[in-house]
Design a protein around this motif. Structure first.
Motif, PDB file in Angstrom:
ATOM      1  N   LYS A 315     -14.663  55.800  24.537  1.00 57.26           N
ATOM      2  CA  LYS A 315     -13.558  54.882  24.266  1.00 57.26           C
ATOM      3  C   LYS A 315     -13.553  54.480  22.792  1.00 57.26           C
ATOM      4  N   GLY A 316     -12.385  54.065  22.320  1.00 57.10           N
ATOM      5  CA  GLY A 316     -12.263  53.575  20.962  1.00 57.10           C
ATOM      6  C   GLY A 316     -12.200  54.692  19.937  1.00 57.10           C
ATOM      7  N   PRO A 317     -12.128  54.328  18.639  1.00 49.93           N
ATOM      8  CA  PRO A 317     -12.034  55.331  17.569  1.00 49.93           C
ATOM      9  C   PRO A 317     -13.318  56.144  17.472  1.00 49.93           C
ATOM     10  N   CYS A 318     -13.203  57.343  16.887  1.00 42.71           N
ATOM     11  CA  CYS A 318     -14.365  58.219  16.795  1.00 42.71           C
ATOM     12  C   CYS A 318     -14.383  58.906  15.433  1.00 42.71           C
ATOM     13  N   ARG A 319     -15.542  58.928  14.779  1.00 39.19           N
ATOM     14  CA  ARG A 319     -15.704  59.586  13.477  1.00 39.19           C
ATOM     15  C   ARG A 319     -16.064  61.064  13.684  1.00 39.19           C
ATOM     16  N   ASP A 320     -15.096  61.820  14.166  1.00 38.62           N
ATOM     17  CA  ASP A 320     -15.254  63.267  14.294  1.00 38.62           C
ATOM     18  C   ASP A 320     -16.419  63.646  15.204  1.00 38.62           C
ATOM     19  N   ASN A 321     -16.711  62.815  16.188  1.00 40.95           N
ATOM     20  CA  ASN A 321     -17.741  63.127  17.181  1.00 40.95           C
ATOM     21  C   ASN A 321     -19.093  63.446  16.546  1.00 40.95           C
ATOM     22  N   VAL A 322     -19.451  62.669  15.521  1.00 37.89           N
ATOM     23  CA  VAL A 322     -20.685  62.938  14.780  1.00 37.89           C
ATOM     24  C   VAL A 322     -21.925  62.840  15.657  1.00 37.89           C
ATOM     25  N   CYS A 323     -21.881  62.025  16.700  1.00 37.14           N
ATOM     26  CA  CYS A 323     -23.058  61.831  17.553  1.00 37.14           C
ATOM     27  C   CYS A 323     -23.499  63.128  18.203  1.00 37.14           C
ATOM     28  N   ILE A 324     -22.537  63.999  18.509  1.00 33.46           N
ATOM     29  CA  ILE A 324     -22.847  65.307  19.087  1.00 33.46           C
ATOM     30  C   ILE A 324     -22.993  66.358  17.995  1.00 33.46           C
ATOM     31  N   LYS A 325     -22.110  66.336  17.003  1.00 35.81           N
ATOM     32  CA  LYS A 325     -22.096  67.396  15.987  1.00 35.81           C
ATOM     33  C   LYS A 325     -23.333  67.384  15.089  1.00 35.81           C
ATOM     34  N   LYS A 326     -24.033  66.254  14.996  1.00 35.72           N
ATOM     35  CA  LYS A 326     -25.267  66.206  14.200  1.00 35.72           C
ATOM     36  C   LYS A 326     -26.434  66.908  14.889  1.00 35.72           C
ATOM     37  N   LEU A 327     -26.317  67.123  16.194  1.00 38.58           N
ATOM     38  CA  LEU A 327     -27.391  67.789  16.929  1.00 38.58           C
ATOM     39  C   LEU A 327     -27.395  69.272  16.590  1.00 38.58           C
ATOM     40  N   LYS A 328     -28.560  69.890  16.656  1.00 41.65           N
ATOM     41  CA  LYS A 328     -28.725  71.264  16.207  1.00 41.65           C
ATOM     42  C   LYS A 328     -29.075  72.210  17.360  1.00 41.65           C
ATOM     43  N   ALA A 329     -28.452  73.397  17.325  1.00 40.33           N
ATOM     44  CA  ALA A 329     -28.729  74.395  18.353  1.00 40.33           C
ATOM     45  C   ALA A 329     -30.202  74.795  18.350  1.00 40.33           C
ATOM     46  N   LYS A 330     -30.812  74.862  17.162  1.00 37.45           N
ATOM     47  CA  LYS A 330     -32.211  75.275  17.089  1.00 37.45           C
ATOM     48  C   LYS A 330     -33.125  74.277  17.802  1.00 37.45           C
ATOM     49  N   ASP A 331     -32.761  72.980  17.753  1.00 41.82           N
ATOM     50  CA  ASP A 331     -33.558  71.962  18.452  1.00 41.82           C
ATOM     51  C   ASP A 331     -33.413  72.118  19.964  1.00 41.82           C
ATOM     52  N   LEU A 332     -32.203  72.416  20.388  1.00 45.77           N
ATOM     53  CA  LEU A 332     -31.974  72.686  21.811  1.00 45.77           C
ATOM     54  C   LEU A 332     -32.804  73.869  22.268  1.00 45.77           C
ATOM     55  N   TYR A 333     -32.747  74.932  21.478  1.00 38.69           N
ATOM     56  CA  TYR A 333     -33.473  76.163  21.801  1.00 38.69           C
ATOM     57  C   TYR A 333     -34.970  75.905  21.884  1.00 38.69           C
ATOM     58  N   GLU A 334     -35.503  75.205  20.897  1.00 41.07           N
ATOM     59  CA  GLU A 334     -36.948  74.957  20.860  1.00 41.07           C
ATOM     60  C   GLU A 334     -37.413  74.098  22.024  1.00 41.07           C
ATOM     61  N   LYS A 335     -36.608  73.120  22.412  1.00 39.67           N
ATOM     62  CA  LYS A 335     -37.000  72.242  23.513  1.00 39.67           C
ATOM     63  C   LYS A 335     -36.885  72.930  24.873  1.00 39.67           C
ATOM     64  N   LEU A 336     -36.150  74.034  24.919  1.00 40.18           N
ATOM     65  CA  LEU A 336     -35.968  74.729  26.189  1.00 40.18           C
ATOM     66  C   LEU A 336     -37.055  75.779  26.417  1.00 40.18           C
ATOM     67  N   GLN A 337     -37.931  75.969  25.439  1.00 45.98           N
ATOM     68  CA  GLN A 337     -38.983  76.983  25.598  1.00 45.98           C
ATOM     69  C   GLN A 337     -40.129  76.470  26.462  1.00 45.98           C
TER      70      GLN A 337
END
Length: 337
Positions: A315-337
């Motif tokens: 809800k409310g205004p959003c600054r380009d969805n930075v909360c999600i876009k700052k997350l990195k695919a490499k961090d996702l990948y590493e945590k899934l190993q």
């Protein structure tokens, strides 16, 4: 009124919310089963979530309140209450803040009714728990607060689903037909209930390609997400056959997730299914709070940047969805190993 002096043989648990909410109610059903082990427990849900309730090992039966179909409106509420009255329930436990469940239980003539005092629901209840949440805690613990007037609870907040044999057999057959080997594939669920939750396409594409170098990757989602998922598959260089959009029912999906090597997901219903099926999970959080909704199993993790504007709950205004876009695919990948 002392609940220990009551004869409780038939219990109706009313949960008319979403997939995740029904799964997160597992500890409540566990506590009720422990309190009244001899009782027959039935869960009343909406049509979408009945297959989930059927997998709850503490529930004996399920019934459906089709509030947008055959039970729509006030006449529909009267109709479902007449249907419930025939079962002779002794106790109703209303899991949601909305007054609808309490009203239906009262109209059905269920003598003992427990629920929350939100939205004037207390008028229809025998016991009313406070709807005010004190402090930030996981939603499983929040759900357990409905039992406060009864004075019992449980310390076991693990989530559990047990798919029926026919779903296990059906999913096994589909996996054999498609050459999918148990434990040798990843699942990615990139879409949530609203856009701000979604995994950005560049992130998803990079993650899919990295995972696919090790084991095949399958994308899951609803039928309405098929076109979007096909776009993500193309960006990740996956064949369209690896897009499972609306091709599995919820019970088959639970089996498929259980058999996966791991799952990358956003905050959505399948994430909770993964927790209940004990699948290693890494979840992205931004507009919602992982301390409330996040995975809690020892084999699971979440990513969250804790932006000043988060959680916004979409809800409310959003600054380009930075909360999600700052997350990195490499961090996702590493945590899934």
């Amino acid at each position: 009124m002392d609940i220990n002096n009551l004869t409780i043989n038939k219990i109706l648990i009313i949960d008319l919310a979403f997939i995740g909410d029904v799964i997160l109610a597992t500890p409540v059903t566990r506590a009720i089963r422990a309190k009244w082990p001899q009782a027959e427990i039935t869960m009343l849900t909406v049509p979408l979530t009945e297959p989930v309730a059927q997998m709850n090992p503490y529930v004996d039966n399920t019934l459906v309140y089709d509030k947008h179909g055959s039970h729509k409106g006030l006449s529909g509420m009267w109709k479902i209450s007449r249907e419930l009255k025939k079962y002779g329930f002794d106790l109703a436990v209303c899991m949601n803040f909305a007054a609808r469940g309490a009203m239906v239980a009262w109209l059905a003539g269920i003598p003992y009714r427990l629920g929350y005092d939100a939205q004037h629901a207390g008028w229809f209840l025998t016991w009313a728990a406070s709807h005010i949440r004190h402090g930030i805690k996981h939603e499983t613990k929040n759900h357990l607060e409905v039992l406060a007037p009864f004075g019992f609870s449980t310390d076991d907040t693990t989530l559990t689903l047990v798919p029926p044999a026919d779903a296990v057999a059906s999913m096994k057959s589909k996996m054999v037909q498609q050459g999918i080997v148990p434990g040798q594939y990843y699942v990615v669920c990139p879409f949530g209930s609203y856009e701000r939750k979604n995994m950005p396409l560049p992130m998803a594409a990079q993650l899919i390609r990295q995972l696919n170098d090790r084991y095949p990757v399958y994308l899951i989602g609803g039928e309405k997400e098929k076109i979007g998922l096909e776009g993500y598959a193309k960006a990740g260089k996956l064949p369209e056959s690896h897009v499972l959009a609306g091709t599995l029912n919820l019970q088959e999906l639970a089996v498929f997730i259980q058999k996966a090597r791991g799952m990358a997901t956003v905050d959505t219903g399948p994430m909770h299914i993964a927790q209940a099926m004990h699948c290693p999970t890494v979840a992205l959080f931004g507009p919602t709070d992982p301390k409330v909704w996040g995975p809690e199993n020892d084999n699971s993790r979440y990513l969250y940047t804790d932006e000043e504007c988060s959680p916004c709950w979409g809800k409310g205004p959003c600054r380009d969805n930075v909360c999600i876009k700052k997350l990195k695919a490499k961090d996702l990948y590493e945590k899934l190993q």
